[in-house]
Design an enzyme around this catalytic site. Structure first.
Site, PDB file in Angstrom:
ATOM      1  N   ASN A   1       0.870  -1.182   0.000  1.00 11.63           N
ATOM      2  CA  ASN A   1       0.000   0.000   0.000  1.00 11.63           C
ATOM      3  C   ASN A   1       0.904   1.227   0.000  1.00 11.63           C
ATOM      4  OD1 ASN A   1      -1.802   2.050   0.484  1.00 11.63           O
ATOM      5  ND2 ASN A   1      -2.310   1.389   2.588  1.00 11.63           N
ATOM      6  N   TRP A   2       1.040   1.836  -1.165  1.00 14.94           N
ATOM      7  CA  TRP A   2       1.982   2.959  -1.288  1.00 14.94           C
ATOM      8  C   TRP A   2       1.441   4.261  -0.696  1.00 14.94           C
ATOM      9  CZ3 TRP A   2       3.600   2.090  -7.143  1.00 14.94           C
ATOM     10  CH2 TRP A   2       4.308   0.876  -7.218  1.00 14.94           C
ATOM     11  N   LYS A   3       0.174   4.273  -0.358  1.00 12.14           N
ATOM     12  CA  LYS A   3      -0.463   5.481   0.210  1.00 12.14           C
ATOM     13  C   LYS A   3      -0.199   6.678  -0.706  1.00 12.14           C
ATOM     14  CE  LYS A   3      -0.195   3.328   4.689  1.00 12.14           C
ATOM     15  NZ  LYS A   3      -0.247   3.440   6.123  1.00 12.14           N
TER      16      LYS A   3
ATOM     17  N   HIS B   1      -9.645   1.183   4.585  1.00 16.60           N
ATOM     18  CA  HIS B   1      -8.369   1.361   5.272  1.00 16.60           C
ATOM     19  C   HIS B   1      -8.574   2.305   6.451  1.00 16.60           C
ATOM     20  CE1 HIS B   1      -4.314   2.653   6.211  1.00 16.60           C
ATOM     21  NE2 HIS B   1      -3.921   1.520   5.657  1.00 16.60           N
TER      22      HIS B   1
ATOM     23  N   GLU C   1      -7.019   4.716   7.529  1.00 15.83           N
ATOM     24  CA  GLU C   1      -6.837   6.152   7.237  1.00 15.83           C
ATOM     25  C   GLU C   1      -8.081   6.714   6.547  1.00 15.83           C
ATOM     26  OE1 GLU C   1      -2.987   5.704   5.381  1.00 15.83           O
ATOM     27  OE2 GLU C   1      -2.220   5.126   7.351  1.00 15.83           O
TER      28      GLU C   1
ATOM     29  N   GLU D   1      -5.557  -4.789  10.448  1.00 18.32           N
ATOM     30  CA  GLU D   1      -4.519  -3.787  10.680  1.00 18.32           C
ATOM     31  C   GLU D   1      -4.834  -3.017  11.959  1.00 18.32           C
ATOM     32  OE1 GLU D   1      -2.462  -2.567   6.787  1.00 18.32           O
ATOM     33  OE2 GLU D   1      -4.373  -1.519   6.823  1.00 18.32           O
TER      34      GLU D   1
ATOM     35  N   GLY E   1       2.270   2.461  10.687  1.00 21.18           N
ATOM     36  CA  GLY E   1       3.208   3.565  10.532  1.00 21.18           C
ATOM     37  C   GLY E   1       3.872   3.998  11.830  1.00 21.18           C
TER      38      GLY E   1
ATOM     39  N   SER F   1       3.269  -1.908  10.358  1.00 24.14           N
ATOM     40  CA  SER F   1       4.718  -1.954  10.594  1.00 24.14           C
ATOM     41  C   SER F   1       5.331  -3.320  10.305  1.00 24.14           C
ATOM     42  CB  SER F   1       5.048  -1.493  12.016  1.00 24.14           C
ATOM     43  OG  SER F   1       4.626  -0.141  12.208  1.00 24.14           O
TER      44      SER F   1
ATOM     45  N   GLY G   1       2.791  -1.014   4.293  1.00 22.22           N
ATOM     46  CA  GLY G   1       2.828   0.401   3.953  1.00 22.22           C
ATOM     47  C   GLY G   1       4.263   0.840   3.688  1.00 22.22           C
TER      48      GLY G   1
HETATM   49  P1  PGA Z   1       2.691   0.435   7.625  1.00 25.15           P
HETATM   50  O1  PGA Z   1       1.231   0.610   6.952  1.00 25.15           O
HETATM   51  O2  PGA Z   1       3.255  -0.853   7.077  1.00 25.15           O
HETATM   52  O3  PGA Z   1       3.462   1.642   7.172  1.00 25.15           O
HETATM   53  O4  PGA Z   1       2.478   0.384   9.093  1.00 25.15           O
HETATM   54  C1  PGA Z   1       0.364  -0.484   6.739  1.00 25.15           C
HETATM   55  C2  PGA Z   1      -0.931  -0.011   6.124  1.00 25.15           C
HETATM   56  O5  PGA Z   1      -1.427   1.051   6.528  1.00 25.15           O
HETATM   57  O6  PGA Z   1      -1.505  -0.658   5.221  1.00 25.15           O
END
Ligand code: PGA
Length: 250
Positions: A9-11, A95, A97, A167, A173, A212, A233
């Site tokens: 997931n490149w966000k 997600h 976010e 998640e 993150g 993470s 991520g």
């Molecule tokens: P992260 O994000 O690996 O940077 O913790 C995971 C995600 O939000 O899909």
């Protein structure tokens, strides 16, 4: 036997230049991790680039979101049918976010999940509790509620070919990963919720862990019986690291 899926997931990261390099690295290394399915989730505007660079490679792609509407006056939104023009296999829905920063409710997420399925795009339903919720001991209640919204709208059949990503919000993150046992416990809970309705569907649904995950902890997480891959991520922005995670699951 469920094949593992490692998804990046490149966000909202990257540029045409950096994404070209990242794709090149993934493309070059993908053949070496044939035991695991790979997928990447770029920002919408780079879909054409991704399709172009990954066509013929053993790597799928999708987007991080889609609209619940088919078409029309929805400024700034992207319809599921548009994702088909770029041959997306998957789409992330719900997600954390999207849920926390953009107010997506369980019901909206369920509707997006339904739109994706109807189009033949495999939804990856993201669920997970906040730190507060974990500390209050309501992790299962929260994840169960998020899952139920989709089950109520779409029924258990919706999970044939769909993917769930657990998640924990406190692990995203933050560098703070759930322990493999903490993750396994929630994954087993999710599978049990599905199995209570249809054991056959439950046994084939892939449940990814996200939060993470990196090469250094992937081996342990991916060795747990109900963890069928990862939604990555930060670590997915580095081709070597991303492929090393996939290797740990192979
Ligand atoms: P992260 O994000 O690996 O940077 O913790 C995971 C995600 O939000 O899909």
């Amino acid at each position: 036997m469920r094949r593992k899926l490692v998804a990046g997931n490149w966000k909202m990261n990257g540029s045409a230049d950096s994404i070209r390099k990242l794709l090149q690295g993934i493309r070059e290394g993908a053949a070496g991790v044939a035991a695991v399915d790979l997928a990447v989730f770029p920002p919408f505007v780079y879909l054409g680039l991704v399709e172009q660079q990954l066509s013929g490679a053993p790597v799928a792609w999708g987007t991080q979101n889609l609209s619940e509407h088919g078409s029309g006056a929805y400024t700034g939104e992207v319809a599921g049918s548009m994702l088909l023009d770029f041959h997306c296999t998957y789409v992330l829905v719900g997600h954390s976010e999207r849920r926390t920063l953009y107010g997506e409710t369980d019901d909206l997420v369920a509707r997006k999940f339904a739109v994706a399925r109807k189009l033949g795009i495999k939804p990856i339903l993201c669920v997970g509790e906040t730190l507060d919720e974990r500390e209050q001991g309501v992790t299962e209640a929260v994840v169960g509620r998020q899952l139920k919204a989709v089950l109520t709208l779409e029924g258990i059949g919706a999970f044939i070919d769909a993917v769930i990503a657990y998640e924990p919000v406190w692990a995203i993150g933050t560098g703070r990963t759930a322990t493999s046992q903490q993750a396994q416990d929630v994954h087993a809970f999710i599978r049990a919720q599905l199995a209570a309705i249809d054991p056959a569907v439950a046994s084939q649904t892939r449940i990814l862990y996200g939060g993470s995950m990196k090469a250094a902890n992937a081996g342990e997480l991916l060795s747990m019986s109900d963890i069928d891959g990862g939604l990555i991520g930060g670590a997915s922005l580095d081709a070597k690291e991303f492929l090393a995670i996939a290797e740990a699951g192979g």
